[in-house]
Design a protein around this motif. Structure first.
Motif, PDB file in Angstrom:
ATOM      1  N   LYS A   1      21.475  23.226  46.723  1.00  0.00           N
ATOM      2  CA  LYS A   1      21.387  22.231  45.828  1.00  0.00           C
ATOM      3  C   LYS A   1      19.941  22.227  45.294  1.00  0.00           C
ATOM      4  CE  LYS A   1      24.422  18.421  47.407  1.00  0.00           C
ATOM      5  NZ  LYS A   1      25.213  18.302  46.186  1.00  0.00           N
ATOM      6  N   PRO A   2      19.817  21.802  43.807  1.00  0.00           N
ATOM      7  CA  PRO A   2      18.437  21.964  43.192  1.00  0.00           C
ATOM      8  C   PRO A   2      17.657  20.890  43.821  1.00  0.00           C
ATOM      9  CG  PRO A   2      20.209  21.690  41.478  1.00  0.00           C
ATOM     10  CD  PRO A   2      20.742  21.555  42.840  1.00  0.00           C
ATOM     11  N   VAL A   3      16.507  21.239  43.973  1.00  0.00           N
ATOM     12  CA  VAL A   3      15.100  20.447  44.848  1.00  0.00           C
ATOM     13  C   VAL A   3      15.221  19.305  44.143  1.00  0.00           C
ATOM     14  CG1 VAL A   3      13.052  20.267  45.776  1.00  0.00           C
ATOM     15  CG2 VAL A   3      14.081  22.636  45.629  1.00  0.00           C
TER      16      VAL A   3
ATOM     17  N   VAL B   1      22.384  10.353  56.087  1.00  0.00           N
ATOM     18  CA  VAL B   1      22.294  12.033  56.115  1.00  0.00           C
ATOM     19  C   VAL B   1      22.593  12.585  54.477  1.00  0.00           C
ATOM     20  CG1 VAL B   1      23.479  13.956  56.952  1.00  0.00           C
ATOM     21  CG2 VAL B   1      23.022  11.876  58.351  1.00  0.00           C
ATOM     22  N   PHE B   2      21.943  13.626  54.111  1.00  0.00           N
ATOM     23  CA  PHE B   2      22.293  14.030  52.869  1.00  0.00           C
ATOM     24  C   PHE B   2      22.523  15.511  52.752  1.00  0.00           C
ATOM     25  CE2 PHE B   2      19.589  10.653  52.393  1.00  0.00           C
ATOM     26  CZ  PHE B   2      20.199   9.631  51.631  1.00  0.00           C
ATOM     27  N   PRO B   3      23.431  15.969  52.200  1.00  0.00           N
ATOM     28  CA  PRO B   3      23.622  17.425  51.991  1.00  0.00           C
ATOM     29  C   PRO B   3      22.649  18.194  51.004  1.00  0.00           C
ATOM     30  CG  PRO B   3      25.328  16.327  50.508  1.00  0.00           C
ATOM     31  CD  PRO B   3      24.266  15.290  51.081  1.00  0.00           C
ATOM     32  N   GLY B   4      22.141  19.255  51.491  1.00  0.00           N
ATOM     33  CA  GLY B   4      21.104  20.060  50.904  1.00  0.00           C
ATOM     34  C   GLY B   4      21.749  21.267  50.307  1.00  0.00           C
TER      35      GLY B   4
ATOM     36  N   LYS C   1      14.437  10.209  65.837  1.00  0.00           N
ATOM     37  CA  LYS C   1      14.283   8.882  66.425  1.00  0.00           C
ATOM     38  C   LYS C   1      13.499   8.038  65.585  1.00  0.00           C
ATOM     39  CE  LYS C   1      14.440   9.161  71.498  1.00  0.00           C
ATOM     40  NZ  LYS C   1      14.083  10.055  72.475  1.00  0.00           N
ATOM     41  N   ASP C   2      12.278   8.794  65.031  1.00  0.00           N
ATOM     42  CA  ASP C   2      11.402   7.950  63.933  1.00  0.00           C
ATOM     43  C   ASP C   2      11.590   8.503  62.573  1.00  0.00           C
ATOM     44  OD1 ASP C   2      10.206  10.358  64.524  1.00  0.00           O
ATOM     45  OD2 ASP C   2       8.228   9.541  64.642  1.00  0.00           O
ATOM     46  N   ALA C   3      12.589   9.158  62.221  1.00  0.00           N
ATOM     47  CA  ALA C   3      13.008   9.626  60.873  1.00  0.00           C
ATOM     48  C   ALA C   3      13.725   8.795  60.235  1.00  0.00           C
ATOM     49  CB  ALA C   3      13.556  11.200  60.918  1.00  0.00           C
ATOM     50  N   ASP C   4      13.589   8.841  58.683  1.00  0.00           N
ATOM     51  CA  ASP C   4      14.174   7.869  57.757  1.00  0.00           C
ATOM     52  C   ASP C   4      15.718   8.448  57.447  1.00  0.00           C
ATOM     53  OD1 ASP C   4      11.989   5.933  57.893  1.00  0.00           O
ATOM     54  OD2 ASP C   4      11.209   7.395  56.338  1.00  0.00           O
ATOM     55  N   ALA C   5      15.697  10.017  57.513  1.00  0.00           N
ATOM     56  CA  ALA C   5      17.104  10.365  56.901  1.00  0.00           C
ATOM     57  C   ALA C   5      16.894  11.816  57.561  1.00  0.00           C
ATOM     58  CB  ALA C   5      17.023  10.439  55.535  1.00  0.00           C
ATOM     59  N   VAL C   6      18.074  12.513  57.242  1.00  0.00           N
ATOM     60  CA  VAL C   6      18.311  13.848  57.629  1.00  0.00           C
ATOM     61  C   VAL C   6      18.836  14.637  56.399  1.00  0.00           C
ATOM     62  CG1 VAL C   6      19.751  15.607  58.936  1.00  0.00           C
ATOM     63  CG2 VAL C   6      18.931  13.811  59.998  1.00  0.00           C
ATOM     64  N   VAL C   7      18.215  15.853  55.881  1.00  0.00           N
ATOM     65  CA  VAL C   7      18.902  16.431  55.024  1.00  0.00           C
ATOM     66  C   VAL C   7      19.456  17.870  55.691  1.00  0.00           C
ATOM     67  CG1 VAL C   7      18.162  18.016  52.956  1.00  0.00           C
ATOM     68  CG2 VAL C   7      17.191  16.058  53.211  1.00  0.00           C
TER      69      VAL C   7
ATOM     70  N   MET D   1      17.672  12.159  46.306  1.00  0.00           N
ATOM     71  CA  MET D   1      18.323  11.691  47.332  1.00  0.00           C
ATOM     72  C   MET D   1      17.560  10.978  48.455  1.00  0.00           C
ATOM     73  SD  MET D   1      20.837  14.734  48.410  1.00  0.00           S
ATOM     74  CE  MET D   1      22.328  15.301  47.432  1.00  0.00           C
ATOM     75  N   ILE D   2      16.127  11.533  48.497  1.00  0.00           N
ATOM     76  CA  ILE D   2      15.554  11.114  49.487  1.00  0.00           C
ATOM     77  C   ILE D   2      14.147  10.210  49.137  1.00  0.00           C
ATOM     78  CG2 ILE D   2      16.358  12.717  51.322  1.00  0.00           C
ATOM     79  CD1 ILE D   2      13.607  14.211  50.554  1.00  0.00           C
ATOM     80  N   LYS D   3      14.212  10.047  47.801  1.00  0.00           N
ATOM     81  CA  LYS D   3      13.071   9.295  47.119  1.00  0.00           C
ATOM     82  C   LYS D   3      12.509   8.333  47.790  1.00  0.00           C
ATOM     83  CE  LYS D   3      15.797   6.442  43.811  1.00  0.00           C
ATOM     84  NZ  LYS D   3      16.309   6.786  42.601  1.00  0.00           N
ATOM     85  N   GLU D   4      13.440   7.308  48.376  1.00  0.00           N
ATOM     86  CA  GLU D   4      12.705   6.026  49.164  1.00  0.00           C
ATOM     87  C   GLU D   4      12.295   6.278  50.419  1.00  0.00           C
ATOM     88  OE1 GLU D   4      16.750   3.457  50.441  1.00  0.00           O
ATOM     89  OE2 GLU D   4      17.079   4.814  48.734  1.00  0.00           O
ATOM     90  N   PHE D   5      12.396   7.583  51.122  1.00  0.00           N
ATOM     91  CA  PHE D   5      12.054   7.634  52.474  1.00  0.00           C
ATOM     92  C   PHE D   5      10.415   8.503  52.563  1.00  0.00           C
ATOM     93  CE2 PHE D   5      16.654   8.186  52.460  1.00  0.00           C
ATOM     94  CZ  PHE D   5      17.084   6.996  52.797  1.00  0.00           C
ATOM     95  N   LYS D   6       9.873   8.004  53.816  1.00  0.00           N
ATOM     96  CA  LYS D   6       8.655   8.693  54.236  1.00  0.00           C
ATOM     97  C   LYS D   6       8.630   9.951  55.251  1.00  0.00           C
ATOM     98  CE  LYS D   6       6.079   5.590  51.867  1.00  0.00           C
ATOM     99  NZ  LYS D   6       5.548   6.192  50.558  1.00  0.00           N
TER     100      LYS D   6
END
Ligand code: SF4
Ligand code: SF4
Length: 223
Positions: free
Chosen positions: A7-9, A110-113, A84-90, A15-20
């Protein structure tokens, strides 16, 4: 193999703009073969995401992980510690991967990359073509070993449509072979043109998507 493309970066960043902190998870199966989701691509995507967020003044921590196969739950287990301490998975596996990860971690986004495109093969380096649509009842034995379901734009079973010209399909502006031309040539080479004399009949589409999500059971492999 399953063919997938990145997918385009910019889409992934959105998709992940709110995560750290995110985990970018790759797969050593098909997506490694088609250069879209292996260890190397995990590293590239992770760097791109870090850099883009740094430039935006909103640093992102990215953990890199590539498993043997995301379509096997046992290979996803090692993610337990990483998320464990992640906000999301790509996930940059075929679309089975993110769905398995989503099932394992009910409260983790979880998001598809990748975009999973088709079942295909390499035509040359950097070029993949579709060969199969996973219809669930393979019938290519009647067509010289070539698939009219996936390789005819109209999935015709009884010869070419009126748009076949010079061996090319009317779809694709002359860039796609008419599979019915290839089937004809192949059966001629095999001395089996008589196979085309009778209408092929009806295909059982219930084994394809028409029958709903499919399950394959091999009783001898079950314990
Ligand atoms: S007939 Fe069905 S299973 Fe066989 S190659 Fe074509 S789409 Fe795939
Ligand atoms: S030109 Fe050939 S491949 Fe294209 S839709 Fe018609 S029969 Fe199918």
């Amino acid at each position: 193999m399953v063919v997938a493309e990145s997918k385009p970066v910019t889409e992934i960043l959105e998709m992940i703009k709110e995560f750290k902190k995110v985990v970018v998870a790759g797969c050593k199966g098909c997506v490694t073969v088609c250069n879209s989701g292996g260890e190397k691509e995990v590293g590239i995507l992770a760097s791109e995401l870090r850099l883009a967020r740094k430039v935006a003044g909103n640093d992102l921590e990215v953990v890199e992980y590539t498993c043997e196969r995301q379509c096997d739950p046992e290979y996803i287990e090692p993610l337990d510690d990483l998320v464990k301490d992640a906000d999301a998975v790509v996930s940059i596996a075929c679309s089975v991967g993110p769905q398995y990860i989503a099932a394992r971690y009910p409260f983790l986004p979880v998001f598809p990359g990748l975009n999973t495109v088709f079942i295909g093969g390499a035509a040359e380096h950097g070029v993949w073509k579709e060969y199969c649509q996973a219809c669930g009842q393979c019938i290519i034995g009647d067509f010289g070993g070539l698939c009219p379901v996936a390789r005819c734009a109209k999935s015709l079973m009884n010869g070419p449509c009126g748009g076949s010209s010079g061996g090319k399909c009317e779809v694709g502006k002359g860039t796609i072979d008419c599979i019915w031309h290839l089937i004809y040539e192949r059966l001629k080479n095999l001395g089996q043109l008589s196979k085309l004399e009778n209408p092929w009949g009806f295909k059982n589409w219930s084994t394809s998507r028409d029958g709903g999500p499919r399950t394959m059971i091999r009783e001898e492999l079950r314990k």
